[in-house]
Design a protein around this motif. Structure first.
Motif, mmCIF file in Angstrom:
data_model
loop_
_atom_site.group_PDB
_atom_site.id
_atom_site.type_symbol
_atom_site.label_atom_id
_atom_site.label_comp_id
_atom_site.label_asym_id
_atom_site.label_seq_id
_atom_site.Cartn_x
_atom_site.Cartn_y
_atom_site.Cartn_z
ATOM 1 N N GLU A 1 0.843 -1.194 0.000
ATOM 2 C CA GLU A 1 0.000 0.000 0.000
ATOM 3 C C GLU A 1 0.880 1.247 0.000
ATOM 4 O OE1 GLU A 1 -3.258 2.572 2.595
ATOM 5 O OE2 GLU A 1 -1.737 1.335 3.590
ATOM 6 N N LEU A 2 0.633 2.134 -0.936
ATOM 7 C CA LEU A 2 1.247 3.459 -0.926
ATOM 8 C C LEU A 2 0.218 4.405 -0.311
ATOM 9 C CD1 LEU A 2 2.911 3.709 -4.466
ATOM 10 C CD2 LEU A 2 3.866 2.806 -2.354
ATOM 11 N N ALA B 1 4.100 7.155 0.692
ATOM 12 C CA ALA B 1 4.455 7.710 -0.618
ATOM 13 C C ALA B 1 5.134 9.062 -0.437
ATOM 14 C CB ALA B 1 3.203 7.862 -1.476
ATOM 15 N N MET B 2 6.016 9.390 -1.387
ATOM 16 C CA MET B 2 6.681 10.688 -1.365
ATOM 17 C C MET B 2 6.785 11.228 -2.783
ATOM 18 S SD MET B 2 9.845 11.245 1.225
ATOM 19 C CE MET B 2 10.181 12.789 0.377
ATOM 20 N N PHE B 3 5.938 12.195 -3.096
ATOM 21 C CA PHE B 3 5.951 12.800 -4.419
ATOM 22 C C PHE B 3 6.752 14.097 -4.442
ATOM 23 C CE2 PHE B 3 2.039 10.243 -4.409
ATOM 24 C CZ PHE B 3 2.192 9.545 -5.591
ATOM 25 N N SER B 4 6.882 14.720 -3.286
ATOM 26 C CA SER B 4 7.604 15.998 -3.183
ATOM 27 C C SER B 4 7.958 16.245 -1.714
ATOM 28 C CB SER B 4 6.722 17.144 -3.699
ATOM 29 O OG SER B 4 5.595 17.325 -2.852
ATOM 30 N N LYS B 5 8.612 17.362 -1.437
ATOM 31 C CA LYS B 5 9.003 17.690 -0.064
ATOM 32 C C LYS B 5 7.776 17.852 0.842
ATOM 33 C CE LYS B 5 13.485 19.842 -0.994
ATOM 34 N NZ LYS B 5 14.310 21.071 -0.876
ATOM 35 N N LYS C 1 15.673 5.443 4.715
ATOM 36 C CA LYS C 1 14.384 4.859 4.350
ATOM 37 C C LYS C 1 13.479 5.881 3.661
ATOM 38 C CE LYS C 1 14.268 1.333 7.980
ATOM 39 N NZ LYS C 1 13.614 0.863 9.220
ATOM 40 N N THR C 2 13.570 7.118 4.111
ATOM 41 C CA THR C 2 12.760 8.179 3.500
ATOM 42 C C THR C 2 13.201 8.432 2.062
ATOM 43 O OG1 THR C 2 12.447 9.227 5.663
ATOM 44 C CG2 THR C 2 12.003 10.570 3.726
ATOM 45 N N GLN D 1 11.063 7.716 -1.501
ATOM 46 C CA GLN D 1 10.854 8.686 -2.578
ATOM 47 C C GLN D 1 11.233 8.087 -3.928
ATOM 48 O OE1 GLN D 1 13.047 12.385 -2.159
ATOM 49 N NE2 GLN D 1 11.628 13.459 -3.502
ATOM 50 N N LEU D 2 12.335 7.348 -3.963
ATOM 51 C CA LEU D 2 12.771 6.703 -5.206
ATOM 52 C C LEU D 2 11.773 5.641 -5.647
ATOM 53 C CD1 LEU D 2 16.602 6.277 -4.476
ATOM 54 C CD2 LEU D 2 15.553 7.860 -6.097
#
Length: 238
Positions: free
Chosen positions: A45-46, A79-83, A151-152, A156-157
């Motif tokens: 799950e994202l 999930a990480m799409f941006s800062k 991990k963060t 993001q990658l």
């Protein structure tokens, strides 16, 4: 009446067995992403703690995860799409680092969406976690730790590798993903994922069976060879 009932049952059976279509009900990744669950089908799950849809999905998702077949394993990934998404990822990995996910994952969702806590600073999050009896210094250290930072960055990658546009999303075995938009609803999303789990489980079973046959054949060949060699040696001595 019987004919109507039979027709209804047939329709339900046909629906349950219907295949879902790639590109419509789910997306096939051009390049599969490495999984972390070994021989089990990974269901990832994202999500984002600040996402209201993710929050609303939690109860249904948790109930569904409990019913997953033994061939599948569930994992979460912030999930990480941006800062802008950074804090949500840090929060998750801090809780993971402190072995507090089981205890505080859902309360954190609740704090953000029900109690309207924004956690716009490190101190506000650290204070919140410490309010559950956790040492404040340990929370602060985890927040700034190298492990959480790694991990963060990895999260993001990985988010980029899945080529998703939003959350919540469910990724199956690093090959396919679906969401409410593609499946039609959150409820149908789980049906699509179950279909993909079954699809991947069959592949893994076939692959494992193939390896077993090859291994058995190799052992049998070695045994026959050893016996033949022993027989030849015995005959030679005569």
């Amino acid at each position: 009446m019987k004919k109507i009932l039979l027709a209804a049952l047939f329709a339900l059976s046909t629906f349950a067995q219907a295949d879902y279509e790639a590109g419509i009900d789910y997306i096939v990744l051009d390049k599969p992403v490495k999984t972390t669950t070994g021989d089990k089908v990974e269901v990832r799950e994202l999500f984002w703690y600040y996402c209201p849809h993710c929050y609303n999905l939690e109860p249904t998702l948790n109930a569904w995860v409990k019913k997953l077949p033994a061939s599948a394993e569930f994992v979460r990934q912030p999930a990480m799409f941006s800062k802008r998404w950074l804090n949500g990822a840090i929060f998750y990995f801090v809780l993971e680092e402190l072995n507090l996910l089981d205890k505080l994952h859902e309360p954190l969702f609740h704090a953000i969406h029900v109690q309207d806590k924004r956690f716009s600073s490190k101190s506000s999050f650290v204070n919140w976690v410490s309010s559950f009896g956790v040492d404040k210094a340990k929370v602060s250290a985890a927040f700034d730790s190298f492990g959480v930072r790694v991990k963060t960055n990895k999260s993001q990658l990985n988010t980029a590798k899945y080529h998703v546009k939003g959350v919540p999303v469910l990724v199956v075995n690093g090959k396919y993903w679906t969401d409410a938009t593609h499946a039609g609803s959150h409820e149908e999303m789980f049906n699509v994922v179950e279909y993909l789990i079954e699809k991947e489980s069959k592949k893994i079973t076939a692959r494992t069976h193939g390896k077993s046959v090859i291994t058995t054949g190799a052992k049998l060949s070695t045994t026959i060879g050893d016996k033949l060699s022993t027989t030849i040696s015995t005959e030679a001595k005569k």
